[in-house]
Design an enzyme around this catalytic site. Sequence first.
Site, short mmCIF file in Angstrom:
data_model
loop_
_atom_site.label_atom_id
_atom_site.label_comp_id
_atom_site.label_asym_id
_atom_site.label_seq_id
_atom_site.Cartn_x
_atom_site.Cartn_y
_atom_site.Cartn_z
N HIS A 307 16.38 28.87 64.63
CA HIS A 307 16.59 30.10 64.91
C HIS A 307 15.33 31.00 63.18
O HIS A 307 14.80 30.22 62.81
CB HIS A 307 17.64 30.41 63.70
CG HIS A 307 18.26 31.91 65.00
ND1 HIS A 307 18.01 32.88 64.06
CD2 HIS A 307 19.19 32.23 65.63
CE1 HIS A 307 18.58 33.82 64.61
NE2 HIS A 307 18.65 33.38 66.06
N ASP A 364 24.33 28.30 70.13
CA ASP A 364 23.83 28.07 71.82
C ASP A 364 24.14 26.40 72.03
O ASP A 364 24.32 26.07 72.98
CB ASP A 364 22.53 28.36 72.46
CG ASP A 364 22.22 29.82 72.86
OD1 ASP A 364 23.11 30.52 73.04
OD2 ASP A 364 20.72 30.20 73.12
N1 CMC Z 1 12.52 21.50 67.75
C1 CMC Z 1 11.54 21.11 66.94
N2 CMC Z 1 10.92 21.33 66.54
C2 CMC Z 1 11.08 22.68 66.28
C3 CMC Z 1 12.20 23.18 66.93
C4 CMC Z 1 13.08 23.02 67.56
N3 CMC Z 1 14.20 23.35 68.25
N4 CMC Z 1 12.52 24.69 66.55
C5 CMC Z 1 11.53 25.21 65.86
N5 CMC Z 1 10.93 23.62 65.10
C6 CMC Z 1 9.51 23.57 64.30
C7 CMC Z 1 8.91 24.43 64.88
O1 CMC Z 1 7.72 23.35 66.13
C8 CMC Z 1 7.31 24.63 63.88
O2 CMC Z 1 7.10 24.04 63.83
P1 CMC Z 1 5.85 24.03 62.21
O3 CMC Z 1 6.07 24.65 61.40
O4 CMC Z 1 5.25 22.26 62.20
O5 CMC Z 1 4.43 24.15 63.18
C9 CMC Z 1 9.01 25.32 62.84
O6 CMC Z 1 9.74 24.55 63.39
C10 CMC Z 1 8.92 26.47 62.57
O7 CMC Z 1 8.75 26.95 64.17
P2 CMC Z 1 8.51 28.71 64.93
O8 CMC Z 1 8.52 27.98 66.44
O9 CMC Z 1 6.96 28.74 64.29
O10 CMC Z 1 10.15 28.87 64.79
P3 CMC Z 1 10.41 30.35 65.45
O11 CMC Z 1 11.30 31.53 64.06
O12 CMC Z 1 9.26 31.55 66.10
O13 CMC Z 1 11.30 29.95 66.41
C11 CMC Z 1 13.21 29.87 67.76
C12 CMC Z 1 12.99 30.19 66.55
C13 CMC Z 1 14.24 30.02 68.05
C14 CMC Z 1 12.43 29.95 68.90
C15 CMC Z 1 12.43 28.25 67.50
O14 CMC Z 1 13.61 27.32 66.60
C16 CMC Z 1 12.79 26.77 69.24
O15 CMC Z 1 12.37 27.35 69.53
N6 CMC Z 1 14.76 26.82 68.98
C17 CMC Z 1 15.04 25.76 70.37
C18 CMC Z 1 15.42 27.23 71.14
C19 CMC Z 1 16.68 28.10 71.50
O16 CMC Z 1 17.60 26.95 70.68
N7 CMC Z 1 16.14 28.94 71.16
C20 CMC Z 1 18.50 30.34 70.75
C21 CMC Z 1 18.42 29.97 69.61
S1 CMC Z 1 19.48 31.40 69.15
C22 CMC Z 1 20.52 32.21 70.08
C23 CMC Z 1 19.53 33.74 70.81
O17 CMC Z 1 20.27 34.58 69.35
O18 CMC Z 1 18.90 33.70 71.27
#
Ligand code: CMC
Length: 428
Positions: A307, A364
């Site tokens: 998140h 989710d």
């Molecule tokens: N699986 C594997 N690795 C992950 C995941 C995941 N679900 N989420 C983040 N990471 C890793 C990412 O690869 C990165 O690694 P590194 O630092 O080595 O490059 C690190 O964790 C930070 O991730 P980020 O993508 O920079 O973080 P963000 O804040 O931009 O993204 C997120 C947040 C929710 C989009 C992401 O965690 C994700 O894609 N999760 C899966 C989709 C999901 O479940 N979304 C629902 C969010 S909750 C409901 C809502 O309010 O929308």
Amino acid sequence: MSQVCKVELEGKTYELPLMFGTEGEKAIDISKLRDLSGYITLDSGYKNTGATTSKITFLDGELGILRHRGYSIEDLAEKSNFLEVAYLVINGELPKKDEFESFTKRIKENMLIHEDLRAIIMGFPSSAHPMGVLSATVGALTAFHPNSLDPNISKDALYQTIIQLIAQMPTIAAWSYRKQVGRPINYPKRNMSYAGNFLQMMFDNPWEGYSPDPVVESALDKLFILHADHEQNCSTSTVRLVGSAQASLFASISSGISALWGPLHGGANQAVIEMLEMIMQDGGNVEKYINKAKDKNDTFRLMGFGHRVYKNFDPRAKIIKKAADDVLKKLGVNDPALEIAKKIEEIALKDEYFVSRSLYPNVDFYSGIIYRAIGIPTEMFTVMFALGRLPGWIAQWKEMREQKEPIGRPRQLYVGNPLRPYVDMQNR
Ligand code: CMC
């Protein structure tokens, strides 16, 4: 404590005001920085940029706290109901008994949609994704309520627009499902609750009749509460941004629905179940998928994990996990997807990759298991999220207008070609 921060740029010092929230949050007001120094701030994805001040929702991602108008999500989920929370989020205070009764009555009276809007819903091919139908149909509400387009709409007329939206979204969602499965529509009924009415419009049939199981009705109401608002997330920021151009409430929320549809946002609840099904079909090898999620050369991510702001745990996920257990037990459903989900959670929470990046199950991760158990088709999971999020979108749009916020318009750092002479086509 000092009320200004000093920034040194090219040998000059600039003083920028500091601002403090009621829960100790701190901000630097950089709005004058460009005028003073020529510099903008750059923050792709707005990871550390506050777009507004707000009185609606407080969220502490490090401590796993979520509160609406000062009330904890745990209290609201346990003691309140969705329409009461909707009233609270939109109006700022819990309703008194007469206020609640009048709010509920007005919503029930407005649940029926115009027959021409029904014709629009029926015009979509049955292959249409329900989120596309919802976004288009909510946008189309402007045609049926043209006074909603007036940027200077009166308070009373705006309130009627808000009532219509809360009342009619469940009808639109349920009727689009009935169209998709080729069954006759069910009209809303006055004597049923908000969640009960939605279930009835989804599942009633003339042969057997239908009355929602109280366990299911209350689980759905709780899920709606847990989604009611979540401060400046992607869809809510979309609603505020679109509304800042003085687009109508219906148009702004139609855009918010489109933003929510994305798999990194609300679309994750559909993606979670699809992922769990894929793992089950592949023999239930959870470790293989955990490793795929950790592999930087693999695009696979653990859906329902991680998140942007929660870096400890998502308080909504805790409540939902328990609700999923209760619903499945009470309905006597044995869903192997729940077992896979629990196994993923158990392994990931001990794995260095997930621990070091503070990746926990989000809202989710378990919600889809409940939706599945109560018969909601997978493609409609994000629609359920939208129904729950509606009061938040409305409240944020209303607050943005009441605060008379200027049109949203970020700056950029141009990194393209400098000026160059035009070249005729034959010389390229
Ligand atoms: N699986 C594997 N690795 C992950 C995941 C995941 N679900 N989420 C983040 N990471 C890793 C990412 O690869 C990165 O690694 P590194 O630092 O080595 O490059 C690190 O964790 C930070 O991730 P980020 O993508 O920079 O973080 P963000 O804040 O931009 O993204 C997120 C947040 C929710 C989009 C992401 O965690 C994700 O894609 N999760 C899966 C989709 C999901 O479940 N979304 C629902 C969010 S909750 C409901 C809502 O309010 O929308």
